[in-house]
Each structure stands twice: as C-alpha cells, then as structure tokens.
Design an enzyme around this catalytic site. Structure first.
Site, PDB file in Angstrom:
ATOM      1  N   GLU A 223       0.575  -1.026   0.181  1.00 22.35           N
ATOM      2  CA  GLU A 223       0.003   0.025  -0.207  1.00 22.35           C
ATOM      3  C   GLU A 223       0.746   1.079   0.165  1.00 22.35           C
ATOM      4  O   GLU A 223       1.773   1.130   0.184  1.00 22.35           O
ATOM      5  CB  GLU A 223      -0.799  -0.309   0.920  1.00 22.35           C
ATOM      6  CG  GLU A 223      -2.174   1.077   1.124  1.00 22.35           C
ATOM      7  CD  GLU A 223      -2.895   1.531   2.556  1.00 22.35           C
ATOM      8  OE1 GLU A 223      -2.657   0.227   3.568  1.00 22.35           O
ATOM      9  OE2 GLU A 223      -4.371   2.339   2.501  1.00 22.35           O
ATOM     10  N   GLY A 355       5.417   0.736  12.683  1.00 22.62           N
ATOM     11  CA  GLY A 355       4.071   0.408  11.632  1.00 22.62           C
ATOM     12  C   GLY A 355       3.173  -1.141  11.402  1.00 22.62           C
ATOM     13  O   GLY A 355       3.942  -1.383  11.900  1.00 22.62           O
ATOM     14  N   ASN A 359      -3.137  -6.035   5.210  1.00 19.44           N
ATOM     15  CA  ASN A 359      -3.887  -7.412   4.471  1.00 19.44           C
ATOM     16  C   ASN A 359      -4.263  -8.240   4.560  1.00 19.44           C
ATOM     17  O   ASN A 359      -4.259  -8.754   5.508  1.00 19.44           O
ATOM     18  CB  ASN A 359      -1.610  -8.088   3.887  1.00 19.44           C
ATOM     19  CG  ASN A 359      -1.029  -6.953   4.077  1.00 19.44           C
ATOM     20  OD1 ASN A 359      -0.441  -6.515   3.359  1.00 19.44           O
ATOM     21  ND2 ASN A 359       0.328  -6.845   4.807  1.00 19.44           N
ATOM     22  N   HIS A 391      -6.574  -1.218  15.078  1.00 21.60           N
ATOM     23  CA  HIS A 391      -6.904  -0.400  14.217  1.00 21.60           C
ATOM     24  C   HIS A 391      -6.559  -1.399  13.039  1.00 21.60           C
ATOM     25  O   HIS A 391      -7.355  -1.325  12.095  1.00 21.60           O
ATOM     26  CB  HIS A 391      -6.368  -0.306  14.440  1.00 21.60           C
ATOM     27  CG  HIS A 391      -5.164   1.348  12.687  1.00 21.60           C
ATOM     28  ND1 HIS A 391      -5.740   3.115  12.901  1.00 21.60           N
ATOM     29  CD2 HIS A 391      -5.403   0.772  11.572  1.00 21.60           C
ATOM     30  CE1 HIS A 391      -5.246   2.918  11.733  1.00 21.60           C
ATOM     31  NE2 HIS A 391      -4.848   2.359  11.162  1.00 21.60           N
ATOM     32  N   GLU A 392      -5.780  -2.291  13.110  1.00 21.17           N
ATOM     33  CA  GLU A 392      -5.388  -2.963  11.520  1.00 21.17           C
ATOM     34  C   GLU A 392      -6.975  -3.825  11.212  1.00 21.17           C
ATOM     35  O   GLU A 392      -7.415  -3.923  10.209  1.00 21.17           O
ATOM     36  CB  GLU A 392      -4.475  -3.668  11.125  1.00 21.17           C
ATOM     37  CG  GLU A 392      -3.612  -3.381  11.561  1.00 21.17           C
ATOM     38  CD  GLU A 392      -3.000  -1.805  10.292  1.00 21.17           C
ATOM     39  OE1 GLU A 392      -3.917  -1.846   9.501  1.00 21.17           O
ATOM     40  OE2 GLU A 392      -2.825  -0.662  11.020  1.00 21.17           O
ATOM     41  N   GLU A 414      -8.721   5.048   6.551  1.00 22.37           N
ATOM     42  CA  GLU A 414      -7.859   5.251   8.143  1.00 22.37           C
ATOM     43  C   GLU A 414      -8.037   6.137   8.999  1.00 22.37           C
ATOM     44  O   GLU A 414      -8.450   5.993  10.549  1.00 22.37           O
ATOM     45  CB  GLU A 414      -6.177   6.041   7.085  1.00 22.37           C
ATOM     46  CG  GLU A 414      -6.068   5.475   6.449  1.00 22.37           C
ATOM     47  CD  GLU A 414      -5.380   3.926   7.230  1.00 22.37           C
ATOM     48  OE1 GLU A 414      -5.833   3.802   7.836  1.00 22.37           O
ATOM     49  OE2 GLU A 414      -4.496   3.248   6.695  1.00 22.37           O
TER      50      GLU A 414
HETATM   51  N1  BES Z   1      -2.838   1.107   6.167  1.00 20.27           N
HETATM   52  C1  BES Z   1      -2.331   1.676   7.086  1.00 20.27           C
HETATM   53  C2  BES Z   1      -1.003   1.113   6.733  1.00 20.27           C
HETATM   54  C3  BES Z   1       0.376   2.219   5.600  1.00 20.27           C
HETATM   55  C4  BES Z   1       0.170   3.452   6.799  1.00 20.27           C
HETATM   56  C5  BES Z   1       0.449   2.006   4.325  1.00 20.27           C
HETATM   57  C6  BES Z   1       0.921   4.367   4.943  1.00 20.27           C
HETATM   58  C7  BES Z   1       0.711   2.992   3.870  1.00 20.27           C
HETATM   59  C8  BES Z   1       0.475   4.130   3.896  1.00 20.27           C
HETATM   60  C9  BES Z   1      -2.486   1.130   8.647  1.00 20.27           C
HETATM   61  O1  BES Z   1      -3.158   0.557   8.691  1.00 20.27           O
HETATM   62  C10 BES Z   1      -1.942   2.161   9.368  1.00 20.27           C
HETATM   63  O2  BES Z   1      -2.698   2.581  10.094  1.00 20.27           O
HETATM   64  N2  BES Z   1      -1.077   1.345  10.077  1.00 20.27           N
HETATM   65  C11 BES Z   1      -0.226   2.688  10.862  1.00 20.27           C
HETATM   66  C12 BES Z   1       0.019   1.541  12.457  1.00 20.27           C
HETATM   67  C13 BES Z   1      -1.616   1.609  13.133  1.00 20.27           C
HETATM   68  C14 BES Z   1      -1.639   0.891  14.171  1.00 20.27           C
HETATM   69  C15 BES Z   1      -2.255   3.338  12.931  1.00 20.27           C
HETATM   70  C16 BES Z   1       1.386   2.865  10.124  1.00 20.27           C
HETATM   71  O3  BES Z   1       1.507   2.051   9.713  1.00 20.27           O
HETATM   72  O4  BES Z   1       1.600   3.437  10.919  1.00 20.27           O
HETATM   73 ZN    ZN Z   2      -5.086   2.452   8.975  1.00 22.24          ZN
END
Ligand code: BES
Ligand code: ZN
Length: 747
Positions: A223, A355, A359, A391-392, A414
């Site tokens: 992503e 992060g 998926n 969150h995920e 998000e």
């Molecule tokens: N979908 C995002 C991962 C992502 C972030 C993909 C930026 C592409 C660009 C995932 O759900 C997410 O928000 N991850 C966060 C951590 C979460 C616990 C807030 C992250 O990776 O910082």
């Molecule tokens: Zn997210």
C-alpha cells in the site's frame, strides 16, 4: 468565497430555517455566513449553539493568550489541471478479473548471484470493456522479459500478437501494443515473466528482505502503490480481482499468503506453496511472507487465528491473539457482516520504525507494537497492542470489504480505523477508559494542533489537483478523519449511525466507494429523524483545511455571529514555550462549570499517561472557581505531589496566587510534616511575584513558621520582596503604559 449572508430577526424565536440560530429573549440575531461551515438541522440546533459558544470562548481566549490573529486565507478549491490527474489513471479499456502470480524470492547464500532479487510470473485474466489494441498496466522497477509476453484469448487459442511495449516511467505505466484489437465483452489472458530487486534498506515497501535474528526472511508491503513493484498489475484500488498466489522457497522456511496454503510441492531443496483463491480484492492488499517464524494458534467461530513471530518473541504474542479474536467477533456482531476468510494471520516482522498493514488475512506488524509481556510490560504497552491490532482489524471491513474508489478518500478507511481503535478497545476493555482520551489526544491535541497550521492541507485534495497517493496518509486523514467519524456518530446518535454504516457496508460489499456513498447511507438513515443532508454537512470539513473560528459578539440587542478559518503561526515563530494543548485545556477549564472540572479530574486520576497528567494537572489549576481550587488543594495535601499542585494553582492566575498563599499558610504544619523541604521550597516560590506593601505584610505573617535553620533563607526572601517593591515603585508608570498598550480595554 461565498458572499456574506445576513439574517436578521427581531422576534424571540427563529423558525427552523437553514442557517438560523434559536435564541429566546428579545434579541436580534445577525448571522454572517462565511465559509459554508455552518449548516443546521433542527434536533441539534441548541446543542450546536452551545457548542459554538464554547468554541468561540475557547478559541478567542486562546487567541488572547497567544496574541495572534491571522487573516482568513482560505481559498476555494483549485480547479486547475483536472486533465493531469486523469492522465495518471489507467485507461478503462480492460479490467482485471483474476491474477495467478508465482513469486520466488532469493534469500540465501546458495543463491549468491541472485541474492535479494526475485523472479515472478503472472497470468492476468482481463475483460475488455472498450475495443483497443493497447493495454496499459502498472510495473515499477521490474525487468519484464519482453519475449515472454503473451496475450491470448480466454482459451489460449488465439494469439493477439504483441507488437511493441513501452514504459511511461513517470506514471509507472507499462504499455503493450497488440496486433489484433481486443473485443468488447471478451476475456483475454495476459502472461509475462519478470524479475525484480527486493528492498533491503529497512524501507517498508515492495518485496522486502529483512533479517529475523536467525536468517533472512521475505515480506511484502504494497500500500498504496507498491504492488506494481512486485507484479505487473492494474494497481488502482477499485480495480479489484481474485488472486491465486504461489510462492517458491528453499526448505527451512514456510510461506504465508492472504489465503490458506492448500498444496505443497517439494522438489530437491525447494518447496512450492500454493494458496487458495482470494476473495475479490485490491492489489494493495496482496501479501506474502516467507519466514522461519513460529506461531501461536486459536480457532474462534470457524476462523483460524495465528500470530507469527521470531521464536524468542512468541511468548509475548498471546494478548494480541486474544484481543484480535474478541474484536473480530464484536465487529461481526456490530455490522452484521462476518469476517469472510477462513483464517487470519498476524506476523511480527522486525524492521526499523513502527507500522502495521492490513493485508487481508495476513496482517503484518513491523514493530514490537504487538508484543506484550504480562510481567515486564506496563499497562500502556498493553493498550498500544490492543489499539494497533484493533486498528488493523477495523480495516478488514473499512478498506478491505468496502474499498476506496481512489486514494483521495483515504480518510474513509484510516479515519474509521483511527476512530474504532478507541471505540473498539473501549468496548472490549471498558476499565481502561481509552475513549475518554480520544477527544483530548486525537482531537484537541493531534488533529487541532496539526490543523491550525497555515500549511495544513485539506483531507481531500482540491478538485483537479493531483495529490500523490502516499501523501494521503497524512495526519489529517487519520486524526481529523477520526474526528469526522466521531462527529457523524455523535450527531446521529449511535443507533442511527450504525444503521447508516451497516447499509453502506452491505450495499458496497466487495465493491468500491466514494465518500458520497457514505453520505447517501447516513442521510437515508436520518430520514424522519433529523433529516440531515450529510453531503452539505460534512463536505466542507473535508475539502477545506483548518477548522472554523466562530466569533459571537453582542452589541446591545444585536448578536453577530461570524466564522473564519482558525489559524496560528507555526509555533516556532511565535516562540510558544508552552505546550499548546495546555493552553487549550486550561482555557476550556477557565470557562467550565464545576461538573466539567470534576469530570476532567476523573480523567486525570484514571490516566497513566505522563504527558497528559502534567498537562491536565496544570489545566485543572486554571479554574476560576475558588471552591474548586480549594478542594483540589485539600485533596492533594496527602499526595506526594502536593507542592506541584499548589504551585500550579499559585501560577495560574492572581486569584489562584491568593488562594494558594492562604491555603499554604493555613496548612503549613500539616504540609511541612509530610515534606519539610518541599513546603519551604513552595513558600519561597511565592516570593518572586510579591512586590507590594501588602505582600510584605503577608510575608511577615510567615515569621511564626520559620524554624531556626530556615531563618537565613527567610531573610533572603524578605530582601527579594523589598527589592521587587522598590523596582515596582520606580517603574510603575512604564508598566502601566505597557499594559495599557498590550491589553486592549474591554468595555
Ligand atoms: N494502512 C495503513 C498502513 C499504511 C500507512 C500504508 C501509510 C501506506 C502508507 C495501516 O492501517 C496503518 O495505519 N498503520 C499505522 C499503524 C496503525 C496502528 C495506526 C502505521 O503504519 O503507522
Ligand atoms: Zn490504517
């Protein structure tokens, strides 16, 4: 910008017109409508008026404290370059239906020449929607074997003849020109072989090789636009398809993908793992992991849950597993939509930084944010684990089942995930009171702070302006997005909100959505209740940066309500040495009632967050209610930090100073029994602000408490007050003039 609209009413009540306020009493109302932020619906007018009043007080006072009032620089959406944004999107001539992908990553010394590269093969089944002899898809940093490319009809009988290929590198386009045109409604198979390099420098993108402590492992992060660097594909979220994934790896590791492993074929040193066909999904959700990890497993309501990690970490994965299962079942019941896959793997990969990625069926966490050790870790680590997992998992519905049509609506997934990580954890662990922190942390602190900056961007890019997908994952999509979700939920009430969202998920199951689809479902759910038009209510919050400053002025019997964008100069420019959240909390509490103050104290007592504690403690001292401050100090007398609390009250305002001084003298004996040094220290700190005859008299009253060993200090402080007094006498006029210029007279 809209021209100001003025409504004037001389009656006591304003009828239920749009953009009107309800006041009782003989007051004329003048509403100046500037940016279109204000819209109304009957059932919440009163609430909104109260909210606006509080907001205006809060923000006005904040402005006074900071001394900055920026001009309104909000501009209408930029309408340039609509074509430019279109040219970056794939043509719609063909649409993918299924991918068969085979990946072979090279991770071992035995493959030295190929180390940290991978081979790939892909068959893409496409349907032609518009006659064309050119197929454009995405490929980035891949070496495609041009000779291998074949485009045939569905049965593989008719070769469409590849004439040429082209690369448009600025858009990651891979263009294939065909001898024979594809016909509308027919299906075709495209095949190609290729190879690529794995990412080895700790960046979380594409096909990644990382060291697990024992050996190299492979994982993917696709992503928003990295699928194209792992397999040639139509890499846009709405171009959904099913995927049959195959991974070839050396023995000694195992492979995971979105779906269960259904077959293995071992030959010599190599195993080929085949995975079941996925549900219909976007390219960015495809995932593969090849590792020597071990797992903990549980089964709940037919779903197999596993958490995978390096062997040493496995003992700390139990909580992630439990909270994941509980949340999944809560969300299934909430939305009436079961988790659609037979399994859910969560893998903890050690890559620098933090992060996580949703998926489908194979969530990856590139950090210890999901490890919790009962004995050694704090409650706050446990909260972090729960929030991260929730969150995920929220994305399994918001993002995976229902997907954004395009990245400009990234907030739709998000923002929901950021909101539900609080709401969901609050539901599962009510004793943690995490939702109480949502407003303070996510909205007051993070969202407002980011959004008051003149450089803040709107959540959705202005029409016609191209914003790269990766830039859509900014603070605003998450924090302000979460604030939007909270607003919609509180506006409608929980049940109506759920009803609307259930419809939204159900209607677009396995499909793609624009935010207008959400507006439609929420508007529908509110029919006959508030009859709110969600489009006009919510769009301005998304299309404009910032948030409104509402100013309400009363001049005689006329009340003028104005709004403009609230802006603050970047903190470094105005040298604010105080945390802004302090100022906001403090200002809120100055104008709050005793009940609000008690609620704020309850939050503080429950909190185990240090930053929040210090901020909240200082803010509680801001109250202008003597009785509240008095009680606050009494409650703190036996606490270890009494000197801090009394000190906060002392420093908060002239009135606080007096209350704290009286309190300290009256309770001197008790306090000094608890901690003599702190009590004297506290006393000395009053001195710097004492500068009058009256102060000196007050200070003399202290004499009876001064023990022999403190006598020297006492006289030193006495001299300080005398000095302050003399300075004040000499400079009185200058100080008075200075204050007159600085503080405008309020009449
Ligand atoms: N979908 C995002 C991962 C992502 C972030 C993909 C930026 C592409 C660009 C995932 O759900 C997410 O928000 N991850 C966060 C951590 C979460 C616990 C807030 C992250 O990776 O910082
Ligand atoms: Zn997210």
């Amino acid at each position: 910008m809209e021209s100001p609209t003025t409504y004037e009413h001389s009656d006591a009540m304003v009828p239920d017109q749009k953009n009107a306020f309800v006041f009782t009493g003989n007051i004329r109302v003048k509403l100046v409508r500037r940016l279109g932020f204000i819209s109304s619906s009957r059932h919440c007018l009163r609430k909104r008026v109260r909210f606006l009043l509080i907001m205006s007080f809060l923000i006005l006072t904040l402005l006074l404290v900071i001394g900055v009032r920026s001009p309104n620089v909000n501009s209408p959406p930029d309408r340039q370059s609509a074509e430019l944004s279109l040219s970056r999107r794939l043509p719609l001539d063909v649409k993918p239906t299924n991918y068969k992908i085979k990946l072979t990553p090279y991770l071992d010394e035995e493959d030295l020449e190929r180390l940290f590269t991978f081979d790939g093969e892909v068959y893409i089944l496409v349907t032609c929607r518009q006659m064309t002899d050119t197929v454009t898809l995405h490929a980035a940093s891949l070496s495609v074997d041009i000779e291998s490319i074949q485009v045939t009809d569905m049965n593989g009988d008719v070769n469409m003849g590849v004439v040429a290929t082209n690369i448009v590198s600025q858009f990651d386009f891979f263009v294939i020109n065909l001898k024979h045109s594809l016909q509308v409604g027919r299906q075709y198979i495209m095949y190609m072989k290729y190879s690529g390099n794995m990412t080895t420098d700790n960046r979380w993108l594409g096909f990644i090789a990382s060291y697990s402590g024992t050996r190299y492992i492979a994982s993917t992060h696709l992503e928003p636009t990295y699928a194209r660097s792992v397999f040639p594909c139509f890499d846009e979220p709405s171009l959904k398809a099913t995927f049959d994934i195959t991974v070839k790896h050396r023995l000694g590791r195992s492979a995971l993908s979105n779906m269960p492993n259904i077959k293995n074929h071992t030959q010599g040193e190599w195993n080929t793992a085949y995975f079941n066909t996925t549900v219909v999904m976007s390219t960015y959700l495809v995932a593969v992991v090849v590792s020597d990890f071990e797992c903990k497993e549980a089964v709940s309501e037919g779903v197999q849950f596993r958490v995978w990690s390096a062997k040493d970490d496995l003992k700390d994965t139990q909580f992630a597993l439990e909270i994941g299962m509980q949340f999944l079942s809560y969300f299934e019941d909430l939305w009436y939509i079961p988790y659609p896959l037979p399994k859910l793997d969560m893998v903890i990969i050690d890559i620098d930084g933090s992060g996580a990625m949703e998926n489908w069926g194979l969530i990856t966490f590139n950090s210890p944010m999901v490890l919790y050790n009962k004995v050694n870790d704090s409650l706050s680590q446990q909260v972090t684990v729960a929030m991260t997992v929730v969150h995920e998992l929220t994305h399994m519905w918001f993002g995976n089942i229902v997907t954004l049509d395009w990245w400009d609506d990234t907030w739709l997934k998000e923002g929901f995930a950021d909101f539900f990580q609080f709401w969901g954890v609050d539901h599962l662990k009510p004793g943690w009171h995490v939702y109480e922190e949502f407003y303070q942390d996510r909205i007051t602190f993070q969202a407002f702070l980011a959004d008051m900056d003149p450089d803040s961007q709107s959540i959705v890019a202005p029409a016609g302006k191209y914003r790269p997908p990766v830039e859509q994952f900014a603070t605003t999509s998450y924090k302000k997005g979460a604030a939007m979700v909270m607003m919609m939920q509180t506006f409608l009430g929980e049940e109506t909100f759920y009803e609307g969202v259930r419809n939204y998920l159900m209607r677009h199951l396995y499909g793609s959505v624009k935010r207008t689809d959400l507006w439609a479902c929420l508007t529908e759910a509110d029919i006959g209740k508030g009859d709110t038009d969600f489009r006009s209510l919510m769009e301005p919050w998304l299309l404009y940066p910032g948030y409104p400053l509402v100013t309400i002025l009363r001049q005689g019997s006329v009340i003028t309500v104005e709004q403009e964008q609230f802006l603050i100069q970047p903190l470094k420019k105005i040298r604010l040495n105080k945390d802004v959240s302090d100022t906001i909390l403090c200002t809120g509490l100055i104008h709050s009632s005793e009940r609000d103050w008690v609620a704020a104290l309850a939050v503080l007592l429950k909190s185990n967050n240090n930053r929040l504690s210090v901020n909240s403690r200082k803010s509680l001292a801001c109250s202008r209610l003597p009785v509240v401050l008095q009680r606050y100090m009494e409650q703190s007398t036996h606490a270890g930090d009494f000197a801090d609390i009394i000190g906060d009250v002392r420093d908060s305002s002239p009135m606080g100073f007096q209350i704290a001084w009286n309190y300290t003298l009256e309770n001197f004996d008790t306090l000094s029994k608890i901690d003599k040094a702190s009590t004297y220290d506290l006393l000395w700190k009053f001195v710097n602000h004492m500068n009058s005859d009256k102060d000196l008299d007050n200070y003399k009253n202290l004499r009876r408490y001064i023990t022999k060993d403190m006598t020297d200090d006492y006289y030193k402080q006495y001299a300080v007050i005398n000095g302050n007094k003399d300075w004040m006498k000499m400079n009185y006029q200058d100080v008075a003039d200075f204050l007159k210029n600085k503080i405008p007279s309020v009449t």
